[in-house]
Design an enzyme around this catalytic site. Sequence first.
Site, short mmCIF file in Angstrom:
data_model
loop_
_atom_site.label_atom_id
_atom_site.label_comp_id
_atom_site.label_asym_id
_atom_site.label_seq_id
_atom_site.Cartn_x
_atom_site.Cartn_y
_atom_site.Cartn_z
N ASP A 139 0.84 -1.19 0.00
CA ASP A 139 0.00 0.00 0.00
C ASP A 139 0.88 1.25 0.00
OD1 ASP A 139 -2.39 1.33 -0.06
OD2 ASP A 139 -2.70 1.28 2.10
N HIS A 146 -4.05 13.78 0.69
CA HIS A 146 -4.28 12.97 1.88
C HIS A 146 -3.09 13.08 2.83
CE1 HIS A 146 -5.22 9.55 4.46
NE2 HIS A 146 -4.09 8.96 4.11
N GLU A 213 -10.79 4.00 3.45
CA GLU A 213 -9.85 4.76 2.63
C GLU A 213 -10.14 4.50 1.16
OE1 GLU A 213 -5.93 5.57 5.39
OE2 GLU A 213 -5.80 4.00 3.86
N GLU A 215 -9.10 4.23 -2.43
CA GLU A 215 -7.85 4.00 -3.15
C GLU A 215 -8.14 3.32 -4.49
OE1 GLU A 215 -4.56 2.33 -1.08
OE2 GLU A 215 -5.33 2.84 0.92
N ASP A 247 -9.08 0.42 1.95
CA ASP A 247 -8.15 -0.03 2.98
C ASP A 247 -8.72 0.36 4.35
OD1 ASP A 247 -5.83 -1.06 4.13
OD2 ASP A 247 -4.79 0.86 4.03
N ARG A 251 -8.25 3.71 13.34
CA ARG A 251 -7.35 4.85 13.56
C ARG A 251 -6.78 4.90 14.97
NH1 ARG A 251 -5.97 5.98 8.47
NH2 ARG A 251 -7.72 6.73 7.20
N GLN A 254 -4.14 2.19 15.10
CA GLN A 254 -3.03 2.62 14.24
C GLN A 254 -2.17 3.67 14.93
OE1 GLN A 254 -4.39 4.32 10.55
NE2 GLN A 254 -2.33 4.75 9.80
N LYS A 267 -4.45 -1.99 10.37
CA LYS A 267 -4.70 -2.13 8.94
C LYS A 267 -4.87 -3.58 8.47
CE LYS A 267 -3.85 2.19 7.32
NZ LYS A 267 -4.65 2.94 6.34
N THR A 271 -9.07 -5.64 3.84
CA THR A 271 -9.03 -4.67 2.75
C THR A 271 -9.97 -5.17 1.67
OG1 THR A 271 -6.73 -4.07 3.23
CG2 THR A 271 -7.57 -3.53 1.05
N GLU A 388 -9.55 12.59 7.68
CA GLU A 388 -9.35 13.93 7.13
C GLU A 388 -10.63 14.76 7.19
OE1 GLU A 388 -7.31 14.05 3.17
OE2 GLU A 388 -7.56 11.88 3.39
#
Length: 439
Positions: A139, A146, A213, A215, A247, A251, A254, A267, A271, A388
């Site tokens: 990844d 971002h 996420e 992606e 993904d 948080r 993480q 993570k 996915t 975000e």
Amino acid sequence: MTTHIDRTHGAALASWVESAHGHAQFPIQNLPMGVFATGASARIGCAIGDQVLDVAAALSAGLLPDVDTRTARAVTGETLNAWMALDAAQRRTLRVDLSRLLEAGSHTGAIAQRHRGVILHAQEDCRMLLPAQVGDYTDYYAGIHHAYNCGVIFRPEQPLQPNYKHLPVAYHGRASTLMPSGVPVHRPSGQVRVDGDGGPQGRFQPTARLDYELELAIWVGPGNPLATRIDIAQAAQHVAGFGLLNDWSARDIQAWESAPLGPFLGKNFMTSVSPWVVTSDAMAPFRAARMPRDASDPRPLAYLDDADDAACGGLSIALEVHLSTRRMREAGLAPHRLSHGDASALWWTPAQMVAHHTAGGCNLRPGDLIGTGTISMPEGRECGCLLEMTHGGKRPVQLPNGEVRSFLEDGDEVVLRGTCRREGFASIGFGECRGQVRG
């Protein structure tokens, strides 16, 4: 570069499969590859309108007469790994043959229509599987907005790390937890930080900050031997196709585990990947210049710098994230679009990611998966994740039905979509990458 535009891309091209006419995702100009099942066995298919073409059945019916022996073996398996291992010319030839088979008015198309009951399946009757057996998953962090937005939250004095514009930053993910669209994501547990009288300490609990996420998935085609590298000028030929990737991220887990190393339990729990592989050849009309550098930006080092890649190594894909809560579904409300953006907002191109991945001698293999990293836009709430969008949970999102979200709750369903548009060409899409949160 894979920018070969031919008659398969022509806007006037039509298929004898009626549902393909003007189809928002899968007109005859797309022809993405995937793996489907209608029973116990998995087979390779090609999406056309609301149908799936059984490629092996078409081959058995003699509808792909120009396919060579290696390609024939590649499309009769149960994964796309062997198809991905074909060289770019072989994949292109197969695409041309499939287009001719499905084209209205073609000789092969006229014959194929007589076999439609054998070679076509309604998508709604098919169970889509992961396209390939993935040996490794990497990844990247190529979405510069971002990276900047997250930096503002955690390091406002220096949002971008000094290395960001010099090399593509990445971490290795967990291939065993890659799942196709539609598989539920179960809320993971792990250690989170709590502050006590004795200072920070860990507490094991379910994540309270589950995030998505947005992606792109980059599917690796032919690989390279160990201790060799793929040259940037050839790297695009080593990409078989593209998809959508979510993904999922915990948080709070993480944040506590990522000092000093990278993500792990935050993570590795799951996915999601869209099941259709939009081929590099189908993407030829939708290539774009890579993100421009200004005079203060470093020029990529020679192994990452190529004039053709700079001119057309990027991708123009309109991306959307939709959210449906349990209350919204119970009330019969449509999903709410949380954000939209474009894949052109990637600082590094797919070819640069492939070239950098192998620069030290790492051997890529057909079916390996590369994620681009979260794709966000520079302003407002057009962000590729809730971290975000809510500024770390401090500015919750107001949904149309009165609900608010800082992070995902049980019952929430996230849907990613991608569409390519360009004047003079038929629009094509990626299908969906969908996942619902379970407690």
